[in-house]
Design a protein around this motif. Structure first.
Motif, PDB file in Angstrom:
ATOM      1  N   TRP A 570      38.568 130.415   0.796  1.00 48.39           N
ATOM      2  CA  TRP A 570      39.784 129.635   1.050  1.00 48.39           C
ATOM      3  C   TRP A 570      39.507 128.173   0.774  1.00 48.39           C
ATOM      4  O   TRP A 570      38.692 127.544   1.445  1.00 48.39           O
ATOM      5  N   ASN A 571      40.205 127.610  -0.245  1.00 49.18           N
ATOM      6  CA  ASN A 571      40.072 126.203  -0.600  1.00 49.18           C
ATOM      7  C   ASN A 571      41.450 125.543  -0.622  1.00 49.18           C
ATOM      8  O   ASN A 571      42.443 126.171  -1.015  1.00 49.18           O
ATOM      9  N   ILE A 572      41.481 124.291  -0.205  1.00 50.39           N
ATOM     10  CA  ILE A 572      42.734 123.539  -0.181  1.00 50.39           C
ATOM     11  C   ILE A 572      42.536 122.214  -0.901  1.00 50.39           C
ATOM     12  O   ILE A 572      41.516 121.545  -0.735  1.00 50.39           O
ATOM     13  N   THR A 573      43.528 121.839  -1.737  1.00 50.62           N
ATOM     14  CA  THR A 573      43.561 120.507  -2.330  1.00 50.62           C
ATOM     15  C   THR A 573      44.825 119.804  -1.845  1.00 50.62           C
ATOM     16  O   THR A 573      45.926 120.338  -1.972  1.00 50.62           O
ATOM     17  N   SER A 574      44.651 118.625  -1.274  1.00 47.26           N
ATOM     18  CA  SER A 574      45.771 117.857  -0.728  1.00 47.26           C
ATOM     19  C   SER A 574      46.033 116.636  -1.591  1.00 47.26           C
ATOM     20  O   SER A 574      45.096 115.980  -2.052  1.00 47.26           O
ATOM     21  N   GLN A 575      47.309 116.329  -1.794  1.00 48.13           N
ATOM     22  CA  GLN A 575      47.714 115.149  -2.550  1.00 48.13           C
ATOM     23  C   GLN A 575      48.776 114.404  -1.755  1.00 48.13           C
ATOM     24  O   GLN A 575      49.782 114.983  -1.353  1.00 48.13           O
ATOM     25  N   LEU A 576      48.534 113.116  -1.517  1.00 51.23           N
ATOM     26  CA  LEU A 576      49.467 112.265  -0.789  1.00 51.23           C
ATOM     27  C   LEU A 576      49.785 111.058  -1.656  1.00 51.23           C
ATOM     28  O   LEU A 576      48.872 110.393  -2.167  1.00 51.23           O
ATOM     29  N   THR A 577      51.076 110.747  -1.820  1.00 49.58           N
ATOM     30  CA  THR A 577      51.496 109.611  -2.639  1.00 49.58           C
ATOM     31  C   THR A 577      52.593 108.842  -1.929  1.00 49.58           C
ATOM     32  O   THR A 577      53.564 109.434  -1.448  1.00 49.58           O
ATOM     33  N   GLY A 578      52.428 107.530  -1.875  1.00 52.39           N
ATOM     34  CA  GLY A 578      53.456 106.659  -1.336  1.00 52.39           C
ATOM     35  C   GLY A 578      53.968 105.720  -2.411  1.00 52.39           C
ATOM     36  O   GLY A 578      53.187 105.193  -3.215  1.00 52.39           O
ATOM     37  N   TYR A 579      55.297 105.514  -2.468  1.00 51.32           N
ATOM     38  CA  TYR A 579      55.920 104.695  -3.508  1.00 51.32           C
ATOM     39  C   TYR A 579      56.681 103.525  -2.880  1.00 51.32           C
ATOM     40  O   TYR A 579      57.222 103.630  -1.771  1.00 51.32           O
ATOM     41  N   TYR A 580      56.743 102.424  -3.620  1.00 52.69           N
ATOM     42  CA  TYR A 580      57.531 101.251  -3.244  1.00 52.69           C
ATOM     43  C   TYR A 580      58.287 100.785  -4.477  1.00 52.69           C
ATOM     44  O   TYR A 580      57.723 100.687  -5.579  1.00 52.69           O
ATOM     45  N   ASN A 581      59.584 100.522  -4.319  1.00 52.81           N
ATOM     46  CA  ASN A 581      60.399 100.061  -5.434  1.00 52.81           C
ATOM     47  C   ASN A 581      61.357  98.978  -4.944  1.00 52.81           C
ATOM     48  O   ASN A 581      62.064  99.157  -3.951  1.00 52.81           O
ATOM     49  N   ASP A 582      61.365  97.843  -5.623  1.00 51.87           N
ATOM     50  CA  ASP A 582      62.213  96.708  -5.254  1.00 51.87           C
ATOM     51  C   ASP A 582      62.903  96.229  -6.521  1.00 51.87           C
ATOM     52  O   ASP A 582      62.295  95.549  -7.345  1.00 51.87           O
ATOM     53  N   GLU A 583      64.181  96.611  -6.700  1.00 53.93           N
ATOM     54  CA  GLU A 583      64.908  96.234  -7.908  1.00 53.93           C
ATOM     55  C   GLU A 583      66.005  95.231  -7.578  1.00 53.93           C
ATOM     56  O   GLU A 583      66.648  95.310  -6.531  1.00 53.93           O
ATOM     57  N   TYR A 584      66.204  94.304  -8.490  1.00 54.09           N
ATOM     58  CA  TYR A 584      67.237  93.275  -8.370  1.00 54.09           C
ATOM     59  C   TYR A 584      68.397  93.718  -9.250  1.00 54.09           C
ATOM     60  O   TYR A 584      68.308  93.693 -10.474  1.00 54.09           O
ATOM     61  N   ARG A 585      69.502  94.158  -8.612  1.00 54.04           N
ATOM     62  CA  ARG A 585      70.586  94.810  -9.350  1.00 54.04           C
ATOM     63  C   ARG A 585      71.919  94.091  -9.148  1.00 54.04           C
ATOM     64  O   ARG A 585      72.597  94.294  -8.133  1.00 54.04           O
ATOM     65  N   PRO A 586      72.352  93.252 -10.088  1.00 48.49           N
ATOM     66  CA  PRO A 586      73.732  92.739 -10.057  1.00 48.49           C
ATOM     67  C   PRO A 586      74.701  93.873 -10.379  1.00 48.49           C
ATOM     68  O   PRO A 586      74.494  94.632 -11.326  1.00 48.49           O
ATOM     69  N   TYR A 587      75.773  93.985  -9.601  1.00 51.13           N
ATOM     70  CA  TYR A 587      76.718  95.083  -9.779  1.00 51.13           C
ATOM     71  C   TYR A 587      78.063  94.684  -9.190  1.00 51.13           C
ATOM     72  O   TYR A 587      78.166  94.403  -7.990  1.00 51.13           O
ATOM     73  N   LEU A 588      79.099  94.601 -10.046  1.00 53.52           N
ATOM     74  CA  LEU A 588      80.466  94.291  -9.635  1.00 53.52           C
ATOM     75  C   LEU A 588      80.530  92.995  -8.821  1.00 53.52           C
ATOM     76  O   LEU A 588      81.022  92.960  -7.694  1.00 53.52           O
ATOM     77  N   ASP A 589      80.005  91.938  -9.392  1.00 53.50           N
ATOM     78  CA  ASP A 589      80.044  90.601  -8.792  1.00 53.50           C
ATOM     79  C   ASP A 589      79.252  90.498  -7.489  1.00 53.50           C
ATOM     80  O   ASP A 589      79.427  89.556  -6.717  1.00 53.50           O
ATOM     81  N   GLU A 590      78.414  91.476  -7.220  1.00 53.02           N
ATOM     82  CA  GLU A 590      77.508  91.415  -6.087  1.00 53.02           C
ATOM     83  C   GLU A 590      76.085  91.651  -6.574  1.00 53.02           C
ATOM     84  O   GLU A 590      75.855  92.094  -7.697  1.00 53.02           O
ATOM     85  N   VAL A 591      75.117  91.358  -5.708  1.00 57.65           N
ATOM     86  CA  VAL A 591      73.717  91.621  -6.010  1.00 57.65           C
ATOM     87  C   VAL A 591      73.159  92.531  -4.928  1.00 57.65           C
ATOM     88  O   VAL A 591      73.257  92.229  -3.734  1.00 57.65           O
ATOM     89  N   PHE A 592      72.616  93.666  -5.337  1.00 58.14           N
ATOM     90  CA  PHE A 592      71.990  94.609  -4.413  1.00 58.14           C
ATOM     91  C   PHE A 592      70.492  94.612  -4.692  1.00 58.14           C
ATOM     92  O   PHE A 592      70.059  94.888  -5.816  1.00 58.14           O
ATOM     93  N   ALA A 593      69.705  94.304  -3.691  1.00 65.59           N
ATOM     94  CA  ALA A 593      68.252  94.208  -3.857  1.00 65.59           C
ATOM     95  C   ALA A 593      67.583  94.874  -2.666  1.00 65.59           C
ATOM     96  O   ALA A 593      67.131  94.210  -1.734  1.00 65.59           O
TER      97      ALA A 593
END
Length: 717
Positions: A570-593
């Protein structure tokens, strides 16, 4: 079921942690007597680093014995994601180039998937995941997956047959025959393939319209397809210094798709029907794909020279009918037809030279490519007198031409325990996009310099550390530029944008390996990010998806992968991944970040059973994620598979049950209800029983050099 699974994972990690605190001597144990003695150890070095890149052994790796093909291997590879449509990504959202034996193999996405499914794990020596390629590689490559095939040079002939049958709501069959013959001077290779079957897809949406009505959209799609594939090549060894290769390939695809949809709308309290329409969209699609490749290599002492030339021709033809009726009265509301012809021609050539001086290597190369794409689509609409007339509002003629001239210089040297690599690449791009229908021509000519640098330090056999930097360019693909409508439903379509700018990415990656435990951290910033965004018209209730460039996005990813040996079986391989995303999005006269954090957990359990049977239980969980506009809900999948070899492993049989709980659909919700209240689900028929057989025959194990293809083929999708 999901709660029990996570309780098991938590208890497993707690037991590992508790046991590791008892004594450091556990890592020196050679055998495990009972399950209670769980240890972290690297009995087999299946993972290693190569200049900071993860390299994973595949052949004879127990983790992949039950995998039917290399696509399933990639799905379980640290840092790699394979989605429901078999699209391949690394680093969360990067679509990598696929290399075979160090050379690129670029096709359409469907052709590439079929090719990867034809490769069994027994044919593959290793997989290298390069998520930060150097300047030696085309600047389009934000990532590379290099698949190294097993090679031998025994004279004679060899053959193999690979067959797969996927059983879900319908069946899909894949058949591949490989034949090779090797003499002392020439190696011949031919591959024949035939795939056919049916795949299904569903789309469901719930939208609260601006007039307070509630609309439900349903789409059911059934796609019946046939694919014929032929590849043939020779590798001529003139002498020890000179080699020449030539190859031809053809890929022919026929698809008949039937898409049935409905728009069901009721008033605010959902007590009164407003309208109920049904749509039919039958499609006939054909693709003819031809490729020619010639390559020459020269090697004398410490000098190497490689010359590669490619030609690609792709012709797509598609005819659609769009029929919309009122369900209650059966009245025909609208009917239009489309006739599409798309032709692509690509020419590419490159020269690479390398000279070794002492323990230093100096590389240089140049490349030129030219691509011409013509897209003509005609729409005809049924008029009031029951005759089809030309529809200029939907019809489109779009031509795109692009020329790229590139070159690079690179230096690498090993100094004691350090490995240093540095490079500088330039790429000059000339492009003309001509939207003939709307009389719009966009011309561009720009030169960009793209550096890279990396340094690796090997402390001992168990410890390695590396840091790398690169700057990359991403040019828009043809479909992103073409300004005509691609319909999902009568009220839903997306349009290309010929004014899209290329994006640029600066990225730093650090990687550390301790035995088989590998951890990496990536951070970067992308400018002029190419995205699609929704535009809702409250008067017509039409929802368009348009293309634009965002100012920037910042991103980071932390990945770790480690094996755990619980017992001899019995063998186990574990994978853990953490992500971060910060986008600057102008949309319909507003800015969503918004700053988005999410994670992914994978667990691969391998059981060595009696009678030479290997079992594999694979689980994957993805947390809440999304972007500045959309929320993407969590999802998970569980796969189980069995493998057994016969006749001295010349015959290999495998059976898999993938996505057992049918739990891997993708659910999205628009964040900003004051703009649009919309939520929808994409579902693919990925719960399936997969039967696979691989048989090897002949008196040789020689593996001929794989067909090489140019970078530009990837951008025809």
């Amino acid at each position: 079921m999901m709660v029990r699974l996570w309780i098991f994972i938590l208890l497993l990690f707690l037991s590992i942690f508790a046991k590791s605190q008892e004594t450091d001597s556990l890592q020196q144990k050679d055998s495990i007597k009972t399950i209670s003695e769980i240890v972290l150890q690297s009995s087999a070095k299946n993972l290693r680093l190569k200049e900071g890149n993860l390299v994973m052994n595949v052949a004879n790796n127990k983790d992949f014995k039950t995998s039917a093909n290399i696509l399933e291997v990639l799905r379980r590879t640290p840092g790699v994601t394979v989605d429901q449509e078999d699209g391949i990504f690394i680093g969360g959202r990067i679509s990598p180039a696929i290399f075979i034996n160090g050379k690129q193999i670029l096709m359409s996405s469907q052709e590439l998937q079929a090719y990867l499914r034809s490769l069994s794990p027994e044919m593959v020596e290793s997989v290298e995941v390069n998520s930060n390629p150097s300047s030696k590689f085309d600047a389009e490559f934000k990532g590379i997956i290099d698949i190294r095939l097993k090679k031998n040079s025994i004279l004679g002939w060899r053959g193999s047959y690979t067959g797969n049958i996927s059983v879900n709501r319908f069946n899909y069959r894949e058949n591949t025959l490989n034949l090779s013959y090797n003499t002392s001077k020439i190696a011949y290779q031919i591959q024949l393939g035939f795939n056919d079957g049916i795949s299904t897809y569903r789309y469901n949406a719930l939208q609260y319209l601006a007039n307070t009505n509630v609309m439900r959209t349903k789409t059911d799609q059934k796609d019946a397809g046939k694919v014929y594939n032929l590849q043939a090549g020779i590798d001529y060894r003139l002498n020890e210094k000179n080699r020449f290769g030539f190859s031809l390939r053809g890929n022919f695809r026929e698809n008949n798709r039937v898409r049935l949809g409905s728009l069901h709308t009721v008033n605010k309290d959902q007590t009164q029907l407003v309208f109920n329409t049904q749509s039919e969209n039958p499609t006939d699609y054909n693709q003819d794909n031809y490729g020619i490749t010639a390559d020459y290599s020269f090697q004398h002492e410490n000098f190497k020279l490689n010359v590669l030339g490619n030609y690609l021709s792709v012709e797509n033809k598609q005819k659609d009918d769009f029929i919309n009726k009122d369900v209650t009265s059966s009245k025909l509301l609208s009917y239009w037809k489309s006739d599409l012809v798309n032709a692509i021609h690509i020419y590419a050539g490159q020269i690479d030279a390398s000279q070794k001086i002492g323990n230093a290597n100096f590389d240089a190369g140049i490349k030129f490519s030219s691509s011409n794409t013509g897209n003509h689509i005609r729409y005809d609409t049924l008029s009031v007198n029951n005759q089809f007339v030309f529809d200029p509002g939907r019809s489109n003629v779009f031509d795109y031409k692009e020329k790229i001239f590139a070159g690079y210089i690179a230096y690498s040297q090993k100094i004691n325990r350090f490995q240093i690599n540095a490079g500088l690449r330039f790429e000059n791009t000339e492009s003309i996009s001509n939207a003939v229908t709307v009389d719009s021509v966009v011309s561009r000519n720009y030169l960009k310099w793209l550096p890279s640098f990396s340094i690796s330090y090997t402390m001992n056999k168990s410890n390695e550390f590396s840091v790398s930097y690169s700057r990359k360019i991403t040019r828009p693909v043809f479909s992103q530029l073409n300004p005509f409508r691609f319909y999902f439903s009568p009220l839903n379509y997306w349009i290309g944008n010929p004014y899209l700018q290329p994006s640029f990415t600066n990225q730093i990656k650090a990687t550390y390996r301790y035995k088989n435990w590998i951890t990496s951290f990536t951070i970067g910033k992308e400018t002029d990010v190419m995205v699609r965004y929704p535009m809702y018209n409250p008067q017509t209730n039409v929802l368009e998806y348009l293309g634009t460039n965002l100012p920037y996005r910042k991103f980071a990813a932390l990945e770790t992968s480690f094996p755990v040996k619980i017992s001899e079986w019995w063998n186990i391989t574990s994978q853990l991944t953490g992500y971060y995303n910060d986008e600057y999005r102008p949309y319909l006269d507003e800015v969503f970040a918004l700053k988005i954090y999410n994670y992914e957990v994978r667990l691969t359990q391998v059981f060595s059973l009696p009678f030479g049977i290997t079992a594999n239980l694979y689980t994957n969980y993805e947390s809440w994620t999304g972007n500045s506009l959309y929320i993407i809900k969590p999802r998970y999948t569980v796969d189980f598979s069995l493998q057994k070899g016969w006749l001295d492993n010349t015959l290999n049989t495998k059976i898999s049950y993938n996505n057992i709980f049918d739990s891997y659909d993708q659910q999205l919700e628009f964040r900003h209800k004051q703009i649009m209240d919309n939520r929808f689900t994409h579902w693919w028929d990925s719960r399936r029983l997969l039967l696979s057989v691989n048989y090897n025959f002949g008196n040789s194990k020689y593996q001929a050099k794989e067909i090489r293809k140019s970078e530009e083929e990837n951008r025809t999708r």
